[in-house]
Motif scaffolding. Structure first.
Motif, PDB file in Angstrom:
ATOM      1  N   VAL A 165       0.838  -1.200   0.000  1.00 12.15           N
ATOM      2  CA  VAL A 165       0.000   0.000   0.000  1.00 12.15           C
ATOM      3  C   VAL A 165       0.875   1.252   0.000  1.00 12.15           C
ATOM      4  O   VAL A 165       0.593   2.227  -0.714  1.00 12.15           O
ATOM      5  CB  VAL A 165      -0.949  -0.007   1.214  1.00 12.15           C
ATOM      6  N   VAL A 166       1.939   1.233   0.782  1.00 14.66           N
ATOM      7  CA  VAL A 166       2.851   2.382   0.839  1.00 14.66           C
ATOM      8  C   VAL A 166       3.522   2.599  -0.522  1.00 14.66           C
ATOM      9  O   VAL A 166       3.627   3.733  -1.010  1.00 14.66           O
ATOM     10  CB  VAL A 166       3.901   2.173   1.941  1.00 14.66           C
ATOM     11  N   GLY A 172       1.662   6.569  -6.933  1.00 12.15           N
ATOM     12  CA  GLY A 172       0.641   7.582  -7.180  1.00 12.15           C
ATOM     13  C   GLY A 172       1.198   8.987  -7.038  1.00 12.15           C
ATOM     14  O   GLY A 172       0.849   9.895  -7.812  1.00 12.15           O
ATOM     15  N   ALA A 173       2.091   9.187  -6.058  1.00 11.27           N
ATOM     16  CA  ALA A 173       2.719  10.496  -5.878  1.00 11.27           C
ATOM     17  C   ALA A 173       3.560  10.873  -7.089  1.00 11.27           C
ATOM     18  O   ALA A 173       3.668  12.060  -7.433  1.00 11.27           O
ATOM     19  CB  ALA A 173       3.586  10.485  -4.616  1.00 11.27           C
ATOM     20  N   PHE A 174       4.154   9.880  -7.738  1.00  4.13           N
ATOM     21  CA  PHE A 174       4.941  10.164  -8.939  1.00  4.13           C
ATOM     22  C   PHE A 174       4.050  10.697 -10.056  1.00  4.13           C
ATOM     23  O   PHE A 174       4.340  11.743 -10.659  1.00  4.13           O
ATOM     24  CB  PHE A 174       5.665   8.900  -9.412  1.00  4.13           C
ATOM     25  N   PHE A 175       2.967  10.002 -10.339  1.00  2.86           N
ATOM     26  CA  PHE A 175       2.117  10.402 -11.455  1.00  2.86           C
ATOM     27  C   PHE A 175       1.282  11.637 -11.149  1.00  2.86           C
ATOM     28  O   PHE A 175       0.717  12.243 -12.065  1.00  2.86           O
ATOM     29  CB  PHE A 175       1.222   9.240 -11.868  1.00  2.86           C
ATOM     30  N   LEU A 221      -4.438  11.683  -1.372  1.00  2.50           N
ATOM     31  CA  LEU A 221      -3.418  10.674  -1.656  1.00  2.50           C
ATOM     32  C   LEU A 221      -2.909  10.009  -0.376  1.00  2.50           C
ATOM     33  O   LEU A 221      -2.568   8.818  -0.378  1.00  2.50           O
ATOM     34  CB  LEU A 221      -2.252  11.324  -2.406  1.00  2.50           C
ATOM     35  N   ILE A 222      -2.866  10.750   0.720  1.00  5.99           N
ATOM     36  CA  ILE A 222      -2.377  10.207   1.999  1.00  5.99           C
ATOM     37  C   ILE A 222      -3.496   9.563   2.800  1.00  5.99           C
ATOM     38  O   ILE A 222      -3.328   8.474   3.363  1.00  5.99           O
ATOM     39  CB  ILE A 222      -1.702  11.331   2.817  1.00  5.99           C
ATOM     40  N   VAL A 241       1.009   6.522   9.077  1.00  9.34           N
ATOM     41  CA  VAL A 241       0.927   7.897   8.574  1.00  9.34           C
ATOM     42  C   VAL A 241       2.315   8.395   8.174  1.00  9.34           C
ATOM     43  O   VAL A 241       2.488   9.031   7.122  1.00  9.34           O
ATOM     44  CB  VAL A 241       0.297   8.833   9.623  1.00  9.34           C
ATOM     45  N   THR A 242       3.312   8.092   8.993  1.00 12.45           N
ATOM     46  CA  THR A 242       4.680   8.505   8.675  1.00 12.45           C
ATOM     47  C   THR A 242       5.165   7.867   7.385  1.00 12.45           C
ATOM     48  O   THR A 242       5.778   8.531   6.532  1.00 12.45           O
ATOM     49  CB  THR A 242       5.628   8.133   9.827  1.00 12.45           C
ATOM     50  N   LEU A 243       4.883   6.582   7.203  1.00 11.89           N
ATOM     51  CA  LEU A 243       5.304   5.898   5.980  1.00 11.89           C
ATOM     52  C   LEU A 243       4.649   6.511   4.747  1.00 11.89           C
ATOM     53  O   LEU A 243       5.307   6.723   3.717  1.00 11.89           O
ATOM     54  CB  LEU A 243       4.955   4.408   6.069  1.00 11.89           C
ATOM     55  N   LEU A 244       3.369   6.808   4.853  1.00 13.73           N
ATOM     56  CA  LEU A 244       2.664   7.391   3.716  1.00 13.73           C
ATOM     57  C   LEU A 244       3.193   8.790   3.391  1.00 13.73           C
ATOM     58  O   LEU A 244       3.352   9.153   2.210  1.00 13.73           O
ATOM     59  CB  LEU A 244       1.161   7.447   4.003  1.00 13.73           C
TER      60      LEU A 244
END
Length: 366
Positions: A165-166, A172-175, A221-222, A241-244
């Motif tokens: 999931v992370v 997703g953050a890239f795109f 996204l988070i 939350v930190t990982l995301l």
């Protein structure tokens, strides 16, 4: 029973190896993105950055083949030997190879993208979809394990599935990097409110409009993957939350070139994420039910407040208070709305009761 436990441990290790290869792929994607942004003179498909990505895919394809072969019994067709959860992985590998060939043809005919068009190029989007299929392996595997055990409760996410999931969030953050709230000067940029009808109003407001939209989309996204992981367990996975935030913030920040304002904002949000995780360990179970919208709203407000504090310490906030405070409130509203939608089901409680099989020790031990 011992055999079942042994198989579960073996499957978990297998899925973890798959997701570690997925980490290779995600980092290679961001490395290639960095090259496109910082080395605009790229004029060929054959680059070290593409080599990092495609070698990672070759390793993933080889590992997937090994997984299928080990699962095969003598005389069994290969398609029937694919373990549960790995059909999507195999499809992702084949799709990536197809999309890679099309991407090579695209670049040879139309040239190399050097700007925003690289993120929305059809062949790149197809490559991204194939990567999502591969990165989701551990989640599909966990779902298949629940079905095989005959459980009717919630999906149990293993540590490998949480990792998946992370990684999917990072991809997703890239795109979506062009609407990331971590790669813009944001409230540190000078903004002078201009009355309607005044010359130049649209030009002066456009950066602010894009930044406001970025706050809302980055919040989604988070929070969306956070809600997905929470839906599988009685308590949030430790450090989720930190990982995301790490993948949603620092990978894009590194990709665009580590600007001071982006480093400060990502650092402030990361510290806030750590605080959010610590608070989540102490929050009563009842708050993860009907009060879940308040929890996610609090997480979003805390993250962006942390970013704003970092901006204040390292530079200055130049937006009017109504604008930067309003962006935090809007982000919190989006987070609350996502939680409300995720927990709404007519005739059903928002959270599973203790003892119904909804919890997951594996998630808790992450």
């Amino acid at each position: 029973m011992l055999e079942t436990a042994r198989n579960t441990r073996t499957d978990s290790r297998r899925d973890l190896v798959t997701e570690l290869l997925g980490l290779w792929l995600v980092l290679a994607v961001f490395l290639d993105g960095w090259a496109h942004i910082n080395l605009p003179s790229l004029e060929t498909f054959f680059t070290p950055w593409h080599a990092a990505l495609y070698s990672g895919m070759l390793a993933t394809a080889a590992w997937t083949a090994v997984v299928i072969w080990r699962n095969r019994t003598p005389g069994q067709p290969l398609l029937q030997a694919i373990p549960p959860g790995y059909r999507g992985t195999a499809a992702g590998v084949v799709l990536f190879a197809t999309a890679g060939g099309l991407d090579l043809l695209w670049h040879e005919l139309l040239g190399i993208e050097v700007s925003l068009d690289a993120l929305v190029s059809p062949t790149h989007l197809l490559l991204g979809f194939s990567l999502f299929l591969i990165l989701g392996t551990a989640v599909r595997s966990a779902r298949a394990a629940v079905r095989a055990a005959g459980h009717t409760g919630n999906l149990r996410l293993t540590p490998a599935a949480i990792f998946a999931v992370v990684l999917m969030t990072g991809l997703g953050a890239f795109f979506l990097i062009y609407v990331s709230a971590f790669v813009r000067p944001g409230p540190t940029a000078l903004f002078t409110p201009t009355p309607f009808g005044s010359p130049g109003r649209n030009q002066s407001e456009l950066p602010v409009v894009v930044t406001l939209a970025s706050y809302l989309l980055t919040t989604a996204l988070i929070i969306a993957p956070f809600l997905f992981t929470l839906s599988t367990a009685q308590r949030p996975a430790r450090g989720i939350v930190t990982l995301l935030v790490l993948v949603a913030a620092w990978l894009p920040v590194a990709m665009i070139g580590l600007h001071p304002y982006s480093i400060a904002g990502a650092a402030g949000a990361t510290i806030a994420a750590i605080v959010a995780d610590l608070l989540l360990t102490r929050i009563p179970d009842t708050w993860l039910g009907r009060r879940l919208p308040a929890v996610t709203a609090g997480i979003a407000a805390l993250l962006w407040t942390g970013q704003l504090v970092a901006f204040t310490v390292t530079d200055a906030i130049r937006w009017p208070v109504s604008l930067w405070l309003g962006s935090v409130v809007l982000s919190a509203a989006v987070a609350a709305g996502l939680a409300l939608l995720s927990s709404w089901a007519p005739g059903r409680s928002a959270r599973p009761e203790q003892g119904d099989g909804g919890g997951s020790p594996a998630v808790e031990s992450l």
